[in-house]
Write an enzyme that holds these catalytic residues in place. Structure first.
Site, PDB file in Angstrom:
ATOM      1  N   ASN A   7       0.864  -1.177   0.000  1.00  0.00           N
ATOM      2  CA  ASN A   7       0.000   0.000   0.000  1.00  0.00           C
ATOM      3  C   ASN A   7       0.902   1.228   0.000  1.00  0.00           C
ATOM      4  O   ASN A   7       1.524   1.549   1.011  1.00  0.00           O
ATOM      5  CB  ASN A   7      -0.918  -0.001   1.230  1.00  0.00           C
ATOM      6  CG  ASN A   7      -1.877   1.180   1.246  1.00  0.00           C
ATOM      7  OD1 ASN A   7      -1.531   2.296   0.904  1.00  0.00           O
ATOM      8  ND2 ASN A   7      -3.106   0.923   1.666  1.00  0.00           N
ATOM      9  N   GLU A  37      -3.936   1.695  -3.152  1.00  0.00           N
ATOM     10  CA  GLU A  37      -4.119   3.111  -2.810  1.00  0.00           C
ATOM     11  C   GLU A  37      -3.170   3.984  -3.640  1.00  0.00           C
ATOM     12  O   GLU A  37      -2.435   4.811  -3.106  1.00  0.00           O
ATOM     13  CB  GLU A  37      -3.913   3.346  -1.307  1.00  0.00           C
ATOM     14  CG  GLU A  37      -4.626   4.592  -0.810  1.00  0.00           C
ATOM     15  CD  GLU A  37      -4.607   4.715   0.704  1.00  0.00           C
ATOM     16  OE1 GLU A  37      -5.135   5.729   1.201  1.00  0.00           O
ATOM     17  OE2 GLU A  37      -4.074   3.817   1.392  1.00  0.00           O
ATOM     18  N   ASP A 196      -4.174  -4.795   0.838  1.00  0.00           N
ATOM     19  CA  ASP A 196      -4.599  -4.174   2.087  1.00  0.00           C
ATOM     20  C   ASP A 196      -6.095  -4.410   2.232  1.00  0.00           C
ATOM     21  O   ASP A 196      -6.908  -3.737   1.598  1.00  0.00           O
ATOM     22  CB  ASP A 196      -4.272  -2.684   2.047  1.00  0.00           C
ATOM     23  CG  ASP A 196      -4.789  -1.940   3.257  1.00  0.00           C
ATOM     24  OD1 ASP A 196      -5.254  -2.605   4.209  1.00  0.00           O
ATOM     25  OD2 ASP A 196      -4.741  -0.692   3.258  1.00  0.00           O
ATOM     26  N   ASN A 198      -7.734  -4.066   5.071  1.00  0.00           N
ATOM     27  CA  ASN A 198      -8.239  -3.229   6.165  1.00  0.00           C
ATOM     28  C   ASN A 198      -8.939  -4.061   7.236  1.00  0.00           C
ATOM     29  O   ASN A 198      -9.947  -3.638   7.818  1.00  0.00           O
ATOM     30  CB  ASN A 198      -9.188  -2.156   5.616  1.00  0.00           C
ATOM     31  CG  ASN A 198      -8.462  -0.867   5.251  1.00  0.00           C
ATOM     32  OD1 ASN A 198      -7.744  -0.306   6.079  1.00  0.00           O
ATOM     33  ND2 ASN A 198      -8.615  -0.434   4.017  1.00  0.00           N
ATOM     34  N   HIS A 332       2.465   2.117   5.388  1.00  0.00           N
ATOM     35  CA  HIS A 332       2.391   0.662   5.342  1.00  0.00           C
ATOM     36  C   HIS A 332       3.768   0.087   5.038  1.00  0.00           C
ATOM     37  O   HIS A 332       4.651   0.787   4.531  1.00  0.00           O
ATOM     38  CB  HIS A 332       1.415   0.189   4.257  1.00  0.00           C
ATOM     39  CG  HIS A 332      -0.023   0.447   4.577  1.00  0.00           C
ATOM     40  ND1 HIS A 332      -0.922  -0.555   4.866  1.00  0.00           N
ATOM     41  CD2 HIS A 332      -0.728   1.604   4.649  1.00  0.00           C
ATOM     42  CE1 HIS A 332      -2.109  -0.030   5.098  1.00  0.00           C
ATOM     43  NE2 HIS A 332      -2.018   1.276   4.963  1.00  0.00           N
ATOM     44  N   HIS A 509     -18.807  25.199  -3.271  1.00  0.00           N
ATOM     45  CA  HIS A 509     -19.622  26.370  -3.587  1.00  0.00           C
ATOM     46  C   HIS A 509     -20.034  26.433  -5.047  1.00  0.00           C
ATOM     47  O   HIS A 509     -20.910  27.227  -5.409  1.00  0.00           O
ATOM     48  CB  HIS A 509     -18.855  27.652  -3.242  1.00  0.00           C
ATOM     49  CG  HIS A 509     -18.368  27.692  -1.829  1.00  0.00           C
ATOM     50  ND1 HIS A 509     -17.040  27.548  -1.485  1.00  0.00           N
ATOM     51  CD2 HIS A 509     -19.043  27.824  -0.660  1.00  0.00           C
ATOM     52  CE1 HIS A 509     -16.907  27.619  -0.182  1.00  0.00           C
ATOM     53  NE2 HIS A 509     -18.096  27.772   0.352  1.00  0.00           N
ATOM     54  N   CYS A 532     -10.258  27.105  -3.399  1.00  0.00           N
ATOM     55  CA  CYS A 532     -11.532  27.829  -3.346  1.00  0.00           C
ATOM     56  C   CYS A 532     -11.283  29.331  -3.185  1.00  0.00           C
ATOM     57  O   CYS A 532     -10.414  29.755  -2.422  1.00  0.00           O
ATOM     58  CB  CYS A 532     -12.382  27.289  -2.190  1.00  0.00           C
ATOM     59  SG  CYS A 532     -13.929  28.193  -1.946  1.00  0.00           S
TER      60      CYS A 532
END
Length: 540
Positions: A7, A37, A196, A198, A332, A509, A532
């Site tokens: 990972n 990932e 992985d 989890n 990891h 937004h 933003c």
């Protein structure tokens, strides 16, 4: 054969200008490398992170547009390909485990690309077709068939505290995955699951089990797969290290837990299937009657590569003056599995899922204007050039029925905006008007005095397949080198200015973002990023 599961917590983060993907993969020293990932969207894929020299790659990116899931998860399998030795090259590959992405890619009736039958998955009770597709859309699985075994590269869903929706998604993910695994095992195939997941299965695999550790639904599902609980899979690490404690593969980044080895073992290698023919009786013949399966007779070693752990003895103290020092690298550690010698398989080509077959990575870039123009697909019966009308060679030939694309370099931007002169010995390009609604990019190019001659504003030369770009240097209007460079620079600056005005919208937004530049010293110094427009900066 050596298989490594890692990972990386962002593939780009593991690379740097001084470290290529090839160097990173070579440092793992394995024949098959499964990464989880990766955090890369498909539109961000480039050759330097998808097609390293000496490897065939198979990549799955997230397709979901749900909040917080864009550019999330992602898995990739890299198979080493050496001259005369393609033992790691898969004979087939698929993205996801439900079969919906594969059937959409190859066609419902074309089963050449399928790995077994998908009926047990597609007919599982309680799931609609869209719900099954959602399980694959997060880019969590790549399946490769290596002849002697089928390899699953899995990145299991992570669930935050109190998130009931994601908890249901995680359970559904593993429930459907189990249906797929069982359908392959019924065919007598061997399966290796890496990644992985989890899930830390037993208290010995966690630094802080807690009172409700054994009641976790996902943990109970994991245990149901194991041979010790009546399942078909063996935990390869516990086969070789049944009593090893504090053997962790993941540590929290926020609390500095890695320095004190306060973590959990959630990266696994699970193996199921019959013996691979390595068991022998005293007389030298194969004896599979007393064999414990592929997990024990077909493997030499399974361990955690602690040399890739971020916190080492020479690492600086994590706490300095009350401020946390972030460790460089993934949170990891890789897990390695070494298989015993496997018989060779017949030579074969890479599956169509290989990254080098992706249109984005094939290196067949066409002109900018070819996006907006209609290609002339009518074949020319007369080989003599028509002096009264310009004719271009069709980009689609009737003899082969396939598009022949020229891999030609672009000399400059102005090369797309001039009209070729008629020549008696060469075929001219067809003057094609851009049809439909004109895009802003086309209007900018046509109205730009810097990038086009005034006499050529009304028409755009659309070059054909074989007649146009090859002779561009001979047909270009005469001009000095300095003027040519100035026009090219002005054209690119105008194109860059046009692209800079297409700002993305803020997800919160719905307003255009603003561009900021990194001023902090480091590898990102000088790089631009979007933020933003309402973002506030608080100085501490």
């Amino acid at each position: 054969m050596r298989i490594v599961s890692y990972n990386v917590n962002g593939l780009r983060a593991r690379l740097s200008p001084a470290r290529s993907l090839r160097a990173f993969l070579d440092s793992l020293d394995a024949d098959i490398i499964c990464l989880q990932e990766t955090k890369i969207r498909r539109q961000e894929l480039t050759a330097d992170i998808a097609t390293p020299q000496g490897y065939e790659s198979f990549i799955s990116c997230t397709r979901t547009v749900k909040k917080g899931r864009l550019g999330y998860s992602g898995v990739a399998t890299f198979c080493k390909v050496e001259c005369g030795n393609n033992v790691a090259l898969p004979v087939a590959a698929e993205e996801g485990f439900t079969g919906l992405l594969t059937s959409a890619r190859a066609g419902e009736g074309d089963k050449e690309f399928w790995l077994g039958s998908y009926d047990p998955v597609l007919t599982v009770e309680g799931f609609t077709r869209q719900e099954l597709l959602d399980l694959d859309n997060e880019g969590r699985c790549i399946v490769t068939d290596h002849g002697h075994f089928v390899l699953f590269n899995i990145y299991g869903p992570n669930v935050g505290c109190g998130d009931a929706e994601r908890q249901d998604f995680k359970l559904n993910f593993y429930k459907v995955l189990q249906c797929r695994l069982e359908s392959i095992l019924k065919q007598g195939r061997r399966i290796i699951i890496v990644g992985d997941l989890n899930i830390s299965p037993y208290p010995i695999d966690s630094c802080d089990p807690g009172p409700e550790f054994d009641t976790s639904p996902s943990r109970q599902w994991f245990r149901s797969l194991l041979v010790s609980e009546g399942g078909a899979f063996s935990d390869a690490f516990r086969v070789f290290h049944p009593e090893r404690a504090e053997a962790y593969t993941c540590w929290s980044q926020a609390s500095g837990a890695e320095e004190f080895n306060y973590g959990s073992r959630i990266d696994h290698v699970l193996i199921a299937g019959p013996c691979a023919g390595h068991c022998q009786s005293p007389d030298g013949s194969h004896d599979n009657s007393s064999c414990d399966g592929f997990a024990k007779c077909g493997t030499d070693m399974c361990d955690i590569l602690l040399e890739f752990k971020r916190a080492k003895l020479d690492t600086l103290p994590r706490w300095s003056g009350g401020r946390s020092l972030k460790l460089d690298g993934s949170d990891h550690a890789p897990v390695i599995l070494q298989l015993k010698h496997l018989p060779s398989i017949p030579p074969h080509e890479a599956p169509q899922l290989a990254a080098r077959f992706m249109p984005e990575l094939r290196g067949r870039q066409q002109s900018i204007l070819s996006i907006f123009q209609k290609l002339n697909e009518k074949a020319t019966a007369n080989t003599e050039p028509d002096t009264s009308r310009n004719v271009s060679k069709p980009a689609f030939t009737q003899e082969t029925g396939s598009r022949k694309l020229q891999r030609l370099s672009q000399s400059r931007l102005t090369g797309f905006c001039y009209q070729r002169h008629e020549s008696s010995d060469k075929m001219s390009c067809t003057e094609v008007a851009v049809h439909g609604q004109s895009s802003s990019l086309t209007d900018e190019i046509q109205q730009s005095p810097e990038s086009c001659d005034n006499n050529n504003l009304s028409k755009v030369a659309a070059c054909g397949e074989s007649a146009s770009l090859m002779d561009m240097s001979d047909e270009t209007p005469t001009e000095s080198s300095q003027q040519s460079l100035e026009k090219s620079a002005a054209g690119w600056e105008r194109l860059k200015s046009l692209m800079s005005r297409n700002l993305p919208l803020c997800k919160g937004h719905g307003e255009p973002c603003v561009v900021r530049t990194v001023k902090k010293a480091g590898p990102n110094l000088g790089r631009g990023f979007y933020v933003c427009a309402r973002a506030k900066v608080i100085f501490l």
